[in-house]
Design a protein around this motif. Structure first.
Motif, PDB file in Angstrom:
ATOM      1  N   SER A 192       0.839  -1.203   0.000  1.00  0.00           N
ATOM      2  CA  SER A 192       0.000   0.000   0.000  1.00  0.00           C
ATOM      3  C   SER A 192       0.873   1.253   0.000  1.00  0.00           C
ATOM      4  O   SER A 192       0.506   2.269  -0.597  1.00  0.00           O
ATOM      5  CB  SER A 192      -0.940   0.005   1.203  1.00  0.00           C
ATOM      6  OG  SER A 192      -0.237   0.129   2.432  1.00  0.00           O
ATOM      7  N   GLU A 207      -6.970   5.265   1.147  1.00  0.00           N
ATOM      8  CA  GLU A 207      -7.441   3.896   1.332  1.00  0.00           C
ATOM      9  C   GLU A 207      -8.293   3.457   0.145  1.00  0.00           C
ATOM     10  O   GLU A 207      -8.103   2.364  -0.412  1.00  0.00           O
ATOM     11  CB  GLU A 207      -8.267   3.782   2.615  1.00  0.00           C
ATOM     12  CG  GLU A 207      -7.483   4.000   3.898  1.00  0.00           C
ATOM     13  CD  GLU A 207      -8.408   4.097   5.100  1.00  0.00           C
ATOM     14  OE1 GLU A 207      -9.495   3.483   5.065  1.00  0.00           O
ATOM     15  OE2 GLU A 207      -8.074   4.800   6.070  1.00  0.00           O
ATOM     16  N   ALA A 211      -7.141   0.315  -2.373  1.00  0.00           N
ATOM     17  CA  ALA A 211      -7.783  -0.931  -1.934  1.00  0.00           C
ATOM     18  C   ALA A 211      -8.087  -1.928  -3.055  1.00  0.00           C
ATOM     19  O   ALA A 211      -7.789  -3.125  -2.913  1.00  0.00           O
ATOM     20  CB  ALA A 211      -9.045  -0.615  -1.141  1.00  0.00           C
ATOM     21  N   THR A 342      -6.269   2.459  10.409  1.00  0.00           N
ATOM     22  CA  THR A 342      -6.166   2.501   8.952  1.00  0.00           C
ATOM     23  C   THR A 342      -5.929   1.105   8.384  1.00  0.00           C
ATOM     24  O   THR A 342      -6.558   0.691   7.396  1.00  0.00           O
ATOM     25  CB  THR A 342      -5.024   3.444   8.518  1.00  0.00           C
ATOM     26  OG1 THR A 342      -5.307   4.760   8.970  1.00  0.00           O
ATOM     27  CG2 THR A 342      -4.867   3.448   7.009  1.00  0.00           C
ATOM     28  N   MET A 346      -8.336  -1.134   5.774  1.00  0.00           N
ATOM     29  CA  MET A 346      -7.864  -1.724   4.523  1.00  0.00           C
ATOM     30  C   MET A 346      -8.032  -3.238   4.524  1.00  0.00           C
ATOM     31  O   MET A 346      -8.423  -3.840   3.513  1.00  0.00           O
ATOM     32  CB  MET A 346      -6.402  -1.342   4.286  1.00  0.00           C
ATOM     33  CG  MET A 346      -6.193   0.113   3.913  1.00  0.00           C
ATOM     34  SD  MET A 346      -4.572   0.432   3.147  1.00  0.00           S
ATOM     35  CE  MET A 346      -3.480   0.165   4.534  1.00  0.00           C
TER      36      MET A 346
END
Length: 354
Positions: A192, A207, A211, A342, A346
């Motif tokens: 990420s 995000e 994703a 966070t 995710m």
């Protein structure tokens, strides 16, 4: 004279028997005096806590440490911690969740381990030809995650000139189940970061952006196991055909290599990812003597050296460098994971795709 010798021999035998009985009772008494401390740990640390040398080191301080292993994310989210004196997941985000939920003020980080990829020489050669593997600052090899992500939609048999591993499956790193395991969460943190333009994901907008592509990295693997011991053992036993690349903790490879039991064969290779993330094994005291276990793991030289022999990077770096002289002393391209909240969002986004 013979009578005196017989009596002397009988007395000597009697004293020997008494000594054995007393010694045996003394040992039992010592064992009985040990205080049992129970912990929930990430599975990657199970060989360390089961080692007799480690058990003996704790016993010198009056402790008998018993552990149950589980996925680190499982420890943080679903395991009943009420029966444990300490929790010892493999990452700081999972530890933060436990610390917050249990209202614990002090924690210990006695050792850490960067994430790495266990693979084989033919795979390294194929990836090097695609400019995805290169030499690091020291005498170690690096997997460029940005280049790797460009290859994940490609099958191995589609790579130009590939005769070493013409498998009809995508170029993908094998991970654990992201719904349960910390190592998969660390993998998500790494990819990420790269997908977000080399920045830690920290906003809902970021995000949402990263994703969809990240979920495929897990879903396209098919079945995944819930702890790193599973795919690593597959790598060791089943070989390149089943597991050409597997995400592991550096400690797993180094510890097994130092064990010199033949499990790490000459064609096996360890790649450090660029960027990588240090998985900071964090102990959270929950009661009883859990705090003492954290103190001992952080300060006791004997336990520090034993941890290094299992491949862990210890709070005193000398233990690691002296025990693992062939490993890089430091990795410069290391980033921090997102916050627990966070990371959880995710992971939940990935979970919904299953």
């Amino acid at each position: 004279m013979k009578r005196r010798l017989s009596i002397g021999l009988a007395v000597a035998l009697l004293l020997a028997v008494v000594a054995v009985i007393v010694w045996g009772r003394g040992d039992d008494t010592t064992q009985a005096e040990l205080t049992t401390v129970r912990g929930a740990i990430g599975s990657e640390k199970l060989p360390f806590f089961q080692d007799q040398r480690v058990l003996d080191a704790f016993a010198k301080h009056g402790l008998k440490v018993q552990v149950d292993a589980a996925g680190s994310r499982q420890i943080a989210t679903s395991l009943d911690l009420g029966k444990y004196d300490f929790a010892f997941p493999a990452s700081s985000p999972a530890a933060q969740r436990i610390q917050r939920d249990r209202k614990v003020t002090s924690v210990y980080t006695p050792f850490s381990s960067p994430m790495a990829v266990a693979t084989f020489e033919p795979i390294v050669s194929l990836l090097s030809a695609q400019n995805a593997v290169h030499k690091g600052p020291g005498d170690y090899q690096v997997l460029d995650i940005a280049k790797y992500l460009e290859l994940t939609a490609t099958r191995w048999d589609q790579l130009p000139g590939n005769t070493a591993f013409p498998a009809r499956k995508n170029v993908l790193i094998t991970t654990t189940d992201p719904r349960e395991s910390n190592s998969a969460a660390m993998y998500l943190s790494i990819v990420s970061f790269v997908a977000n333009g080399n920045a830690v994901v920290s906003t809902p907008e970021a995000e949402a952006k990263v994703a969809p592509g990240l979920a495929k990295l897990f879903l396209d693997q098919g079945y995944t196991q819930n702890s790193t011991e599973g795919p690593f053992e597959d790598y060791l036993s089943a070989g390149m055909g089943k597991t050409p690349m597997v995400l592991i903790y550096e400690s797993q490879f180094l510890g097994r290599q130092l064990k010199a039991d033949g499990a790490i064969r000459p064609d096996m290779r360890l790649l450090y990812t660029s960027p990588t993330i240090y998985s900071k094994h964090t102990l959270i005291p929950l009661g009883g003597n859990g705090d003492k276990v954290g103190q001992l793991l952080s300060t006791d030289p004997e336990l520090g050296k034993l941890a290094a022999s299992f491949g862990f990077r210890t709070s005193d770096p000398r233990h690691f460098t002296e025990t693992q002289p062939k490993a890089p002393a430091d990795l410069v391209d290391a980033v921090e994971p997102p916050t627990f909240e966070t990371l959880e969002r995710m992971l939940d986004a990935v979970k919904k795709q299953y």
